[in-house]
Design a protein around this motif. Structure first.
Motif, PDB file in Angstrom:
ATOM      1  N   ALA A  14      32.587   3.602 -26.982  1.00  0.00           N
ATOM      2  CA  ALA A  14      32.329   2.842 -28.901  1.00  0.00           C
ATOM      3  C   ALA A  14      33.188   3.792 -28.746  1.00  0.00           C
ATOM      4  CB  ALA A  14      30.688   2.940 -28.984  1.00  0.00           C
ATOM      5  N   ILE A  15      33.648   4.663 -28.887  1.00  0.00           N
ATOM      6  CA  ILE A  15      34.296   5.421 -28.818  1.00  0.00           C
ATOM      7  C   ILE A  15      36.110   5.329 -28.827  1.00  0.00           C
ATOM      8  CG2 ILE A  15      35.854   8.313 -29.187  1.00  0.00           C
ATOM      9  CD1 ILE A  15      33.249   9.334 -28.174  1.00  0.00           C
ATOM     10  N   GLU A  16      36.607   4.746 -28.156  1.00  0.00           N
ATOM     11  CA  GLU A  16      37.675   4.015 -27.625  1.00  0.00           C
ATOM     12  C   GLU A  16      37.886   2.618 -28.454  1.00  0.00           C
ATOM     13  OE1 GLU A  16      37.601   3.224 -23.457  1.00  0.00           O
ATOM     14  OE2 GLU A  16      38.238   5.363 -23.212  1.00  0.00           O
ATOM     15  N   ALA A  17      36.339   1.802 -28.567  1.00  0.00           N
ATOM     16  CA  ALA A  17      37.254   0.828 -29.586  1.00  0.00           C
ATOM     17  C   ALA A  17      36.747   1.541 -31.065  1.00  0.00           C
ATOM     18  CB  ALA A  17      35.346   0.055 -29.377  1.00  0.00           C
ATOM     19  N   ARG A  18      36.480   2.397 -30.894  1.00  0.00           N
ATOM     20  CA  ARG A  18      36.505   3.120 -32.575  1.00  0.00           C
ATOM     21  C   ARG A  18      38.204   3.648 -33.046  1.00  0.00           C
ATOM     22  NH1 ARG A  18      32.390   6.576 -35.768  1.00  0.00           N
ATOM     23  NH2 ARG A  18      31.745   4.929 -37.315  1.00  0.00           N
ATOM     24  N   ARG A  19      38.266   4.173 -32.393  1.00  0.00           N
ATOM     25  CA  ARG A  19      39.685   4.335 -31.636  1.00  0.00           C
ATOM     26  C   ARG A  19      40.958   4.050 -32.678  1.00  0.00           C
ATOM     27  NH1 ARG A  19      41.819   8.745 -28.456  1.00  0.00           N
ATOM     28  NH2 ARG A  19      43.735   9.346 -30.217  1.00  0.00           N
ATOM     29  N   GLY A  20      40.558   2.376 -31.745  1.00  0.00           N
ATOM     30  CA  GLY A  20      41.239   1.610 -31.936  1.00  0.00           C
ATOM     31  C   GLY A  20      42.482   1.692 -30.413  1.00  0.00           C
ATOM     32  N   ALA A  21      42.446   2.924 -29.404  1.00  0.00           N
ATOM     33  CA  ALA A  21      43.009   2.955 -28.646  1.00  0.00           C
ATOM     34  C   ALA A  21      42.566   3.626 -27.150  1.00  0.00           C
ATOM     35  CB  ALA A  21      44.533   3.922 -29.184  1.00  0.00           C
ATOM     36  N   PRO A  22      42.965   3.701 -25.803  1.00  0.00           N
ATOM     37  CA  PRO A  22      41.863   4.318 -25.043  1.00  0.00           C
ATOM     38  C   PRO A  22      42.104   6.025 -25.366  1.00  0.00           C
ATOM     39  CG  PRO A  22      43.644   3.569 -24.172  1.00  0.00           C
ATOM     40  CD  PRO A  22      43.848   3.257 -25.469  1.00  0.00           C
ATOM     41  N   LEU A  23      41.475   6.948 -25.225  1.00  0.00           N
ATOM     42  CA  LEU A  23      41.181   8.419 -24.926  1.00  0.00           C
ATOM     43  C   LEU A  23      42.293   8.707 -23.754  1.00  0.00           C
ATOM     44  CD1 LEU A  23      37.448   8.833 -25.557  1.00  0.00           C
ATOM     45  CD2 LEU A  23      39.291   9.422 -26.934  1.00  0.00           C
ATOM     46  N   PRO A  24      42.521  10.134 -24.299  1.00  0.00           N
ATOM     47  CA  PRO A  24      43.793  10.310 -23.032  1.00  0.00           C
ATOM     48  C   PRO A  24      42.868  11.035 -21.695  1.00  0.00           C
ATOM     49  CG  PRO A  24      44.505  11.592 -25.055  1.00  0.00           C
ATOM     50  CD  PRO A  24      43.202  10.733 -25.675  1.00  0.00           C
ATOM     51  N   GLN A  25      43.396  11.034 -20.994  1.00  0.00           N
ATOM     52  CA  GLN A  25      43.066  11.142 -19.469  1.00  0.00           C
ATOM     53  C   GLN A  25      42.577  13.116 -19.476  1.00  0.00           C
ATOM     54  OE1 GLN A  25      42.165   9.190 -17.171  1.00  0.00           O
ATOM     55  NE2 GLN A  25      41.297   9.860 -16.032  1.00  0.00           N
ATOM     56  N   ALA A  26      43.104  14.034 -20.339  1.00  0.00           N
ATOM     57  CA  ALA A  26      42.513  15.256 -20.245  1.00  0.00           C
ATOM     58  C   ALA A  26      41.427  15.494 -21.180  1.00  0.00           C
ATOM     59  CB  ALA A  26      43.341  15.997 -21.003  1.00  0.00           C
ATOM     60  N   ALA A  27      41.737  14.207 -21.882  1.00  0.00           N
ATOM     61  CA  ALA A  27      39.674  14.627 -22.891  1.00  0.00           C
ATOM     62  C   ALA A  27      38.373  13.418 -22.447  1.00  0.00           C
ATOM     63  CB  ALA A  27      40.527  13.985 -24.697  1.00  0.00           C
ATOM     64  N   ARG A  28      39.204  12.421 -21.559  1.00  0.00           N
ATOM     65  CA  ARG A  28      38.137  11.463 -21.497  1.00  0.00           C
ATOM     66  C   ARG A  28      37.430  12.172 -20.135  1.00  0.00           C
ATOM     67  NH1 ARG A  28      37.700   6.308 -21.427  1.00  0.00           N
ATOM     68  NH2 ARG A  28      36.712   5.405 -19.791  1.00  0.00           N
ATOM     69  N   LEU A  29      37.854  12.732 -18.941  1.00  0.00           N
ATOM     70  CA  LEU A  29      36.757  13.813 -18.451  1.00  0.00           C
ATOM     71  C   LEU A  29      35.825  15.143 -18.653  1.00  0.00           C
ATOM     72  CD1 LEU A  29      36.217  14.092 -15.026  1.00  0.00           C
ATOM     73  CD2 LEU A  29      37.785  15.454 -14.624  1.00  0.00           C
ATOM     74  N   PRO A  30      36.454  15.832 -19.762  1.00  0.00           N
ATOM     75  CA  PRO A  30      35.200  16.784 -20.450  1.00  0.00           C
ATOM     76  C   PRO A  30      34.033  16.123 -21.608  1.00  0.00           C
ATOM     77  CG  PRO A  30      37.531  17.660 -20.429  1.00  0.00           C
ATOM     78  CD  PRO A  30      38.229  16.189 -20.016  1.00  0.00           C
ATOM     79  N   LEU A  31      35.560  15.210 -21.754  1.00  0.00           N
ATOM     80  CA  LEU A  31      34.004  14.369 -22.937  1.00  0.00           C
ATOM     81  C   LEU A  31      33.193  13.782 -22.320  1.00  0.00           C
ATOM     82  CD1 LEU A  31      33.362  13.949 -25.794  1.00  0.00           C
ATOM     83  CD2 LEU A  31      34.647  11.780 -25.397  1.00  0.00           C
ATOM     84  N   LEU A  32      32.967  13.130 -20.684  1.00  0.00           N
ATOM     85  CA  LEU A  32      32.213  12.815 -20.376  1.00  0.00           C
ATOM     86  C   LEU A  32      31.399  13.121 -19.273  1.00  0.00           C
ATOM     87  CD1 LEU A  32      31.277   9.380 -18.832  1.00  0.00           C
ATOM     88  CD2 LEU A  32      33.113  10.332 -16.930  1.00  0.00           C
ATOM     89  N   LEU A  33      31.869  14.513 -18.358  1.00  0.00           N
ATOM     90  CA  LEU A  33      31.306  15.249 -18.301  1.00  0.00           C
ATOM     91  C   LEU A  33      29.625  16.029 -19.738  1.00  0.00           C
ATOM     92  CD1 LEU A  33      33.310  16.952 -16.023  1.00  0.00           C
ATOM     93  CD2 LEU A  33      31.647  15.686 -15.255  1.00  0.00           C
ATOM     94  N   GLY A  34      30.956  16.046 -20.353  1.00  0.00           N
ATOM     95  CA  GLY A  34      29.752  16.849 -21.395  1.00  0.00           C
ATOM     96  C   GLY A  34      28.223  16.150 -22.553  1.00  0.00           C
ATOM     97  N   LEU A  35      29.403  14.678 -22.116  1.00  0.00           N
ATOM     98  CA  LEU A  35      27.455  13.376 -22.467  1.00  0.00           C
ATOM     99  C   LEU A  35      26.351  13.594 -21.277  1.00  0.00           C
ATOM    100  CD1 LEU A  35      30.283  10.691 -23.569  1.00  0.00           C
ATOM    101  CD2 LEU A  35      28.479  12.018 -25.123  1.00  0.00           C
ATOM    102  N   ILE A  36      27.148  13.195 -19.476  1.00  0.00           N
ATOM    103  CA  ILE A  36      26.563  13.426 -18.684  1.00  0.00           C
ATOM    104  C   ILE A  36      25.755  15.046 -18.908  1.00  0.00           C
ATOM    105  CG2 ILE A  36      26.079  13.621 -16.531  1.00  0.00           C
ATOM    106  CD1 ILE A  36      28.877  12.598 -16.568  1.00  0.00           C
ATOM    107  N   GLY A  37      25.837  16.179 -19.418  1.00  0.00           N
ATOM    108  CA  GLY A  37      25.195  17.273 -19.844  1.00  0.00           C
ATOM    109  C   GLY A  37      24.511  17.300 -20.499  1.00  0.00           C
ATOM    110  N   ALA A  38      24.772  16.742 -21.619  1.00  0.00           N
ATOM    111  CA  ALA A  38      23.406  17.024 -23.189  1.00  0.00           C
ATOM    112  C   ALA A  38      22.504  15.690 -22.720  1.00  0.00           C
ATOM    113  CB  ALA A  38      24.770  16.283 -23.618  1.00  0.00           C
TER     114      ALA A  38
END
Length: 83
Positions: A14-38
């Motif tokens: 949903a974030i990538e669709a809203r931005r219109g571009a894929p997230l940078p790889q350096a931001a993708r992993l921390p964001l994914l781990l943060g979402l899983i932890g939350a």
């Protein structure tokens, strides 16, 4: 386990669709781990609160230290199997 495994990728999509571009790889992993932890921090206590796990054992299976004030063992012991 399903919400923990399904929700974070859907949020990333949903974030990538809203931005219109894929997230940078350096931001993708921390964001994914943060979402899983939350998700785990909020979901696990909720599940243990909604679905309490209790069980019973015969008193004969208990240790000798588990006794009534009059010295007899209880007939049945109920306990919480949760955290």
């Amino acid at each position: 386990a399903t919400p923990t495994l399904v929700v974070p990728p859907l949020v990333l999509r949903a974030i990538e669709a809203r931005r219109g571009a894929p997230l940078p790889q350096a931001a993708r992993l921390p964001l994914l781990l943060g979402l899983i932890g939350a998700n785990m921090c909020c979901g696990v206590p909720l599940v243990f609160g909604l679905f309490a796990q209790s069980s019973t054992l015969p008193g004969a299976w208990c240790e000798a230290t588990v006794r009534r004030p009059d010295g007899r063992r209880p007939v049945e012991v109920t306990f919480n199997r949760g955290l």
